[in-house]
Scaffold this motif. Structure first.
Motif, PDB file in Angstrom:
ATOM      1  N   VAL A 185      -4.350  14.136 -12.708  1.00  0.00           N
ATOM      2  CA  VAL A 185      -3.026  13.282 -12.174  1.00  0.00           C
ATOM      3  C   VAL A 185      -2.607  14.373 -11.024  1.00  0.00           C
ATOM      4  O   VAL A 185      -2.190  13.983  -9.972  1.00  0.00           O
ATOM      5  CB  VAL A 185      -2.049  13.190 -13.180  1.00  0.00           C
ATOM      6  CG1 VAL A 185      -0.852  12.893 -12.469  1.00  0.00           C
ATOM      7  CG2 VAL A 185      -2.760  11.856 -13.903  1.00  0.00           C
ATOM      8  N   VAL A 186      -2.595  15.818 -11.431  1.00  0.00           N
ATOM      9  CA  VAL A 186      -1.928  16.699 -10.439  1.00  0.00           C
ATOM     10  C   VAL A 186      -2.778  16.553  -9.195  1.00  0.00           C
ATOM     11  O   VAL A 186      -2.209  16.799  -8.122  1.00  0.00           O
ATOM     12  CB  VAL A 186      -1.916  18.009 -11.155  1.00  0.00           C
ATOM     13  CG1 VAL A 186      -1.333  19.312 -10.210  1.00  0.00           C
ATOM     14  CG2 VAL A 186      -0.822  18.164 -12.272  1.00  0.00           C
ATOM     15  N   THR A 237       5.917  12.536 -10.630  1.00  0.00           N
ATOM     16  CA  THR A 237       6.530  11.711 -11.416  1.00  0.00           C
ATOM     17  C   THR A 237       6.586  10.440 -10.682  1.00  0.00           C
ATOM     18  O   THR A 237       6.719   9.493 -11.385  1.00  0.00           O
ATOM     19  CB  THR A 237       8.072  12.372 -11.419  1.00  0.00           C
ATOM     20  OG1 THR A 237       7.787  13.723 -11.943  1.00  0.00           O
ATOM     21  CG2 THR A 237       9.078  11.463 -12.361  1.00  0.00           C
ATOM     22  N   VAL A 238       6.954  10.492  -9.273  1.00  0.00           N
ATOM     23  CA  VAL A 238       6.910   9.055  -8.636  1.00  0.00           C
ATOM     24  C   VAL A 238       5.697   8.313  -8.906  1.00  0.00           C
ATOM     25  O   VAL A 238       5.697   7.092  -9.151  1.00  0.00           O
ATOM     26  CB  VAL A 238       7.422   9.297  -7.196  1.00  0.00           C
ATOM     27  CG1 VAL A 238       7.083   7.837  -6.371  1.00  0.00           C
ATOM     28  CG2 VAL A 238       8.804   9.739  -7.086  1.00  0.00           C
ATOM     29  N   ALA A 239       4.513   8.957  -8.785  1.00  0.00           N
ATOM     30  CA  ALA A 239       3.433   8.222  -8.941  1.00  0.00           C
ATOM     31  C   ALA A 239       3.009   7.951 -10.212  1.00  0.00           C
ATOM     32  O   ALA A 239       2.666   6.688 -10.427  1.00  0.00           O
ATOM     33  CB  ALA A 239       1.974   9.187  -8.274  1.00  0.00           C
ATOM     34  N   LEU A 240       3.456   8.688 -11.376  1.00  0.00           N
ATOM     35  CA  LEU A 240       3.285   8.386 -12.628  1.00  0.00           C
ATOM     36  C   LEU A 240       4.160   6.933 -12.809  1.00  0.00           C
ATOM     37  O   LEU A 240       3.759   6.092 -13.678  1.00  0.00           O
ATOM     38  CB  LEU A 240       3.463   9.414 -13.802  1.00  0.00           C
ATOM     39  CG  LEU A 240       2.331  10.492 -13.650  1.00  0.00           C
ATOM     40  CD1 LEU A 240       2.790  11.825 -14.536  1.00  0.00           C
ATOM     41  CD2 LEU A 240       1.057   9.703 -14.223  1.00  0.00           C
ATOM     42  N   PHE A 249       9.367   6.593 -18.250  1.00  0.00           N
ATOM     43  CA  PHE A 249      10.021   6.840 -17.045  1.00  0.00           C
ATOM     44  C   PHE A 249       9.636   5.539 -16.245  1.00  0.00           C
ATOM     45  O   PHE A 249       8.270   5.386 -16.133  1.00  0.00           O
ATOM     46  CB  PHE A 249      10.236   8.085 -16.425  1.00  0.00           C
ATOM     47  CG  PHE A 249       8.858   8.760 -16.030  1.00  0.00           C
ATOM     48  CD1 PHE A 249       8.270   8.635 -14.931  1.00  0.00           C
ATOM     49  CD2 PHE A 249       8.361   9.453 -17.242  1.00  0.00           C
ATOM     50  CE1 PHE A 249       6.858   9.457 -14.887  1.00  0.00           C
ATOM     51  CE2 PHE A 249       7.219  10.166 -17.038  1.00  0.00           C
ATOM     52  CZ  PHE A 249       6.580  10.127 -15.665  1.00  0.00           C
ATOM     53  N   ARG A 250      10.706   5.031 -15.289  1.00  0.00           N
ATOM     54  CA  ARG A 250      10.097   4.282 -14.184  1.00  0.00           C
ATOM     55  C   ARG A 250      10.995   4.401 -12.939  1.00  0.00           C
ATOM     56  O   ARG A 250      11.947   5.044 -13.004  1.00  0.00           O
ATOM     57  CB  ARG A 250      10.439   2.896 -14.712  1.00  0.00           C
ATOM     58  CG  ARG A 250      11.685   2.372 -15.019  1.00  0.00           C
ATOM     59  CD  ARG A 250      11.784   0.865 -15.605  1.00  0.00           C
ATOM     60  NE  ARG A 250      12.926   0.519 -15.801  1.00  0.00           N
ATOM     61  CZ  ARG A 250      14.019   0.923 -16.586  1.00  0.00           C
ATOM     62  NH1 ARG A 250      13.617   1.726 -17.696  1.00  0.00           N
ATOM     63  NH2 ARG A 250      15.455   0.416 -16.670  1.00  0.00           N
ATOM     64  N   LEU A 251      10.752   3.842 -12.015  1.00  0.00           N
ATOM     65  CA  LEU A 251      11.527   4.121 -10.687  1.00  0.00           C
ATOM     66  C   LEU A 251      12.544   3.202 -10.654  1.00  0.00           C
ATOM     67  O   LEU A 251      12.702   2.114 -11.143  1.00  0.00           O
ATOM     68  CB  LEU A 251      10.569   3.637  -9.330  1.00  0.00           C
ATOM     69  CG  LEU A 251       9.521   4.560  -8.979  1.00  0.00           C
ATOM     70  CD1 LEU A 251       8.696   3.817  -7.788  1.00  0.00           C
ATOM     71  CD2 LEU A 251       9.773   5.805  -8.777  1.00  0.00           C
ATOM     72  N   ALA A 282       0.825  -1.016  -0.073  1.00  0.00           N
ATOM     73  CA  ALA A 282       0.013  -0.033   0.014  1.00  0.00           C
ATOM     74  C   ALA A 282       0.817   1.390   0.110  1.00  0.00           C
ATOM     75  O   ALA A 282       0.984   1.865   1.087  1.00  0.00           O
ATOM     76  CB  ALA A 282      -0.883   0.103   1.042  1.00  0.00           C
ATOM     77  N   PRO A 283       1.642   1.324  -1.216  1.00  0.00           N
ATOM     78  CA  PRO A 283       2.556   2.733  -1.084  1.00  0.00           C
ATOM     79  C   PRO A 283       2.185   3.998  -0.688  1.00  0.00           C
ATOM     80  O   PRO A 283       2.898   4.749  -0.370  1.00  0.00           O
ATOM     81  CB  PRO A 283       2.991   2.370  -2.456  1.00  0.00           C
ATOM     82  CG  PRO A 283       2.144   1.807  -3.375  1.00  0.00           C
ATOM     83  CD  PRO A 283       1.351   0.608  -2.482  1.00  0.00           C
ATOM     84  N   HIS A 284       0.704   4.250  -0.969  1.00  0.00           N
ATOM     85  CA  HIS A 284       0.340   5.685  -1.042  1.00  0.00           C
ATOM     86  C   HIS A 284      -0.134   5.614   0.487  1.00  0.00           C
ATOM     87  O   HIS A 284      -0.671   7.098   0.660  1.00  0.00           O
ATOM     88  CB  HIS A 284      -0.676   6.040  -2.079  1.00  0.00           C
ATOM     89  CG  HIS A 284      -0.127   5.825  -3.220  1.00  0.00           C
ATOM     90  ND1 HIS A 284       1.115   6.347  -3.765  1.00  0.00           N
ATOM     91  CD2 HIS A 284      -0.276   4.829  -4.276  1.00  0.00           C
ATOM     92  CE1 HIS A 284       1.237   6.220  -4.935  1.00  0.00           C
ATOM     93  NE2 HIS A 284       0.495   5.340  -5.550  1.00  0.00           N
ATOM     94  N   ASP A 285      -0.235   4.759   1.216  1.00  0.00           N
ATOM     95  CA  ASP A 285      -0.791   4.892   2.693  1.00  0.00           C
ATOM     96  C   ASP A 285       0.226   5.310   3.545  1.00  0.00           C
ATOM     97  O   ASP A 285       0.908   4.749   4.276  1.00  0.00           O
ATOM     98  CB  ASP A 285      -1.325   3.314   3.001  1.00  0.00           C
ATOM     99  CG  ASP A 285      -2.018   3.627   4.433  1.00  0.00           C
ATOM    100  OD1 ASP A 285      -2.344   4.684   4.859  1.00  0.00           O
ATOM    101  OD2 ASP A 285      -2.508   2.369   4.958  1.00  0.00           O
TER     102      ASP A 285
END
Length: 519
Positions: free
Chosen positions: A383-384, A342-345, A490-492, A78-81
Motif C-alpha cells: 500500500v505504501v 490514508t485517503v487511498a485506503l 475510516f472513510r472520507l 478516475a480519482p487517481h488519474d
C-alpha cells in the motif's frame, strides 16, 4: 582650455554611449538572441515546445494551465488519474510535442525527459555530466544550504558524514518513540472521551493532523529533544514555507529579494529567528549542555542522533543549514505520504480491511508494532509503495547540464535544465500497464508484474542524490499506518474534495478531512 575640455567631454560621452550599447547588447543576448539560438538548435534535433516568449519564456502559459487545472477536482470516475491536474503543463504539451520537449522557465531552457532509459542516463550512467539545478534563492534560504542544495566536493563530504545516521539499523530504535507519538495523537484526537461522547466518530483533517509525527521524530532524531522545544522552529518554518512556495512558481528576478518590501522584510526576520533558535540548540549540544533535553536521548531507544554525526566534523553554521533541510524535507515528505495513503485506503475499503487484518495478525489486536514486525507487514508495504507511485511527494526532479552532452540523440548544451516528471513516469501506461492510473498495490507483491526499467519507480529520486531520509520516512509511515489501521476504521468525509496539487510537495488543495471510527 575650451578645446581640451570639449575633447574630453566628447570622449566621455562616446565611452558612455559605447558602454550603454554593450549593456543593451548583453541584455538582448540574454533575453532574446541566446534563447532563440537555443530554440533553433533543439528544433534541428527534432525537439520542439511551446516557444520562447521575451523574458517570461513559457511561464505565463504554464501558470495559466496550472491555474485552470486547479479550478476543477480530479474526475470522480478516475480519482487517481491526477497527472492532468498536478502537472497540467506537462500533460498538455506532451500531447503536442512528445515525451521530450522544450519549455522555458524565464530565459532558462528546460528539456522535459520522461522516458525511464533517458532518466537513467541523467541520474546514473552519465550522472557526471549533470548536477542539481540552482533553485530560487528564497527556496534555498528556506530549505537550508544542506544536502538538497549543495554541489560537488562539499555535497560529497556532507553525504559521507550523514549516510551512517540514516542507515536503517541506526533508525530502528526510533520505532517505540514513533509508536508512542502516534498513540498519543490518536488518544488526543480520535480516541478521546469527547469523540466518544459525540457518537464515537470524529472528523480529522489528516493533512494537518499528521504533521505532528515528523515534527516530533525529526526534532528527537536531530537534537535528542522533544516536540515542545522544536515546535517553535516548525511554526516559523511553516510561515517561511508560504513565501518559498510563492517563489517556487515565479520567474526569478535577480536582486529582487534584496529590496526592502514588506514580504522580504518578513522573510529576513523569519530567517534570523530560525537561525537563532537552531543556533541555540546547536551551540548547547556542541558544548555538552543539558538544556532539559537529555531525557529524550533515552526516548530514542539508543539511537545515535544526527547531531552526534555532525558535531565533530561540521561547523555550527553548517549544522544549522542542514537542520533546516531536515525540518523541511522530513516533515513535508512524510506528511504527504501519510495523507495520500490514508485517503487511498479510505477510497478502497477492501485494501483497508486487508491491511488491517495483516496488522492484527502480525502485531495483535492492541500490540504495538516493533522493528521485528515491520518486515512482515507485506500488504501494508505494498500500500505504501502504491501510494508513492500514484502520489509521489516530489512530482518532478531537475538537473542541469554541466557541459555539452548527448542525451537520446539530442545534443544538449551546457546550462540546459533537465526536468524529469516523476509522476508522469509513475502514471505511464506504457511503463506500468493499462491500469497505471488505478490503485492496485498487488503490483508490488513479491513476484508481481512490475516494470523492469530501473527508473520506472523513483518516489525518492534516484542515483547518487537519492533522498537520504527515505529509510526514516518508510519506517515512520509503516508504524503510523499500522497503528491507525489497528485502532480505527475510516472513510472520507462528505466534505472531502479530491484535488491534489503541487506546492513544492504534493498536497491536497482543500485539505483531507477523514472520518474515523474507533475499533
Amino acid at each position: 582650455m575650451w578645446w581640451p575640455w570639449s575633447w574630453q567631454g566628447t570622449a566621455l560621452a562616446a565611452a558612455a554611449w559605447l558602454c550603454l550599447q554593450l549593456a543593451v547588447a548583453r541584455l538582448m543576448e540574454a533575453l532574446w538572441w541566446r534563447p532563440r539560438r537555443l530554440e533553433r538548435h533543439f528544433a534541428r534535433h527534432g525537439v520542439r515546445g511551446p516557444g520562447y516568449r521575451f523574458f517570461f519564456g513559457s511561464s505565463i502559459e504554464l501558470i495559466r494551465l496550472m491555474v485552470d487545472a486547479s479550478s476543477r477536482p480530479a474526475p470522480p470516475e478516475a480519482p487517481h488519474d491526477v497527472l492532468p491536474r498536478v502537472l497540467a503543463f506537462y500533460h498538455h504539451w506532451r500531447k503536442l510535442y512528445g515525451p521530450m520537449h522544450l519549455i522555458w522557465f524565464g530565459t532558462t531552457p528546460r528539456l522535459i525527459v520522461s522516458e525511464p532509459e533517458l532518466i537513467r542516463e541523467v541520474l546514473l550512467s552519465r550522472a557526471e555530466h549533470f548536477d542539481r539545478y540552482e533553485a530560487n534563492p528564497l527556496i534555498r534560504q528556506f530549505e537550508g544550504l544542506g544536502l538538497s542544495n549543495l554541489h560537488g566536493d562539499e555535497w560529497a563530504r556532507r553525504r559521507k558524514i550523514l549516510t551512517p545516521a540514516f542507515h536503517v539499523e541506526n533508525l530502528k530504535p526510533l520505532v517505540p518513540f514513533v509508536t508512542e507519538t502516534v498513540q498519543r495523537m490518536l488518544e488526543e484526537r480520535v480516541l478521546s472521551p469527547a469523540a466518544a461522547a459525540a457518537g464515537g466518530e470524529v472528523e480529522v483533517d489528516v493533512a494537518e493532523w499528521y504533521q505532528r509525527l515528523p515534527q516530533d521524530v525529526i526534532t528527537l532524531a536531530t537534537f535528542g529533544r522533544n516536540y515542545e522545544e522544536g515546535s517553535v522552529v516548525f511554526r516559523l518554518q511553516g510561515e517561511h514555507a508560504s513565501y518559498a512556495t510563492e517563489a517556487h512558481s515565479k520567474v526569478f528576478i535577480p536582486g529582487y529579494r534584496f529590496l526592502p518590501t514588506r514580504k522580504n522584510r518578513r522573510v529576513w526576520q523569519l530567517d534570523r529567528e530560525i537561525r537563532r533558535l537552531l543556533g541555540k540548540f546547536v551551540t548547547g549540544l556542541q558544548s555538552g549542555g543539558d538544556h532539559r533535553g537529555a531525557r529524550d536521548h533515552g526516548r530514542a531507544g539508543g539511537m545515535k542522533d544526527f547531531m552526534s554525526f555532525m558535531a565533530p566534523t561540521m561547523t555550527a553554521d553548517e549544522i544549522v543549514e542542514e537542520s533546516k533541510n531536515f525540518f523541511f524535507a522530513g516533515k513535508e515528505t512524510l506528511t504527504s505520504l501519510l495523507t495520500w495513503a490514508t485517503v487511498a485506503l479510505a477510497m478502497h475499503p477492501e485494501w483497508q480491511d486487508r491491511a488491517r487484518r495483516e496488522v492484527v495478525a502480525v502485531c495483535g489486536r492492541r500490540g504495538a508494532p516493533t522493528k521485528v514486525h515491520l518486515p512482515r507487514l507485506k500488504a501494508l508495504g505494498m500500500v505504501v509503495n502504491e501510494t508513492l507511485r500514484l502520489y509521489p511527494p516530489a512530482v518532478a526532479m531537475i538537473r542541469k547540464a554541466k557541459r555539452d552532452v548527448d542525451l537520446g540523440g539530442c545534443a544538449v548544451p551546457a546550462g540546459t535544465e533537465i526536468m524529469m516528471p516523476v509522476m508522469a513516469v509513475h502514471h505511464d501506461a506504457g511503463v506500468w500497464g493499462a491500469d497505471a492510473t488505478e490503485f492496485n498495490p498487488e503490483r508490488f507483491a513479491d513476484g508481481g508484474d512490475r516494470p523492469r526499467q530501473q527508473m520506472a519507480f523513483m518516489p525518492f529520486g534516484g542515483g547518487g542524490r537519492v533522498c537520504i531520509g527515505q529509510n526514516l520516512a518508510l519506517i515512520e509511515a509503516k508504524v503510523a499506518l499500522a497503528l491507525v489501521l489497528q485502532r480505527c476504521e475510516f472513510r472520507l468525509s462528505p466534505a472531502y474534495v479530491h484535488a491534489p496539487r503541487v506546492l513544492m510537495i504534493l498536497n491536497p488543495q482543500h485539505g483531507a478531512p477523514v472520518i474515523f471510527r474507533p475499533l
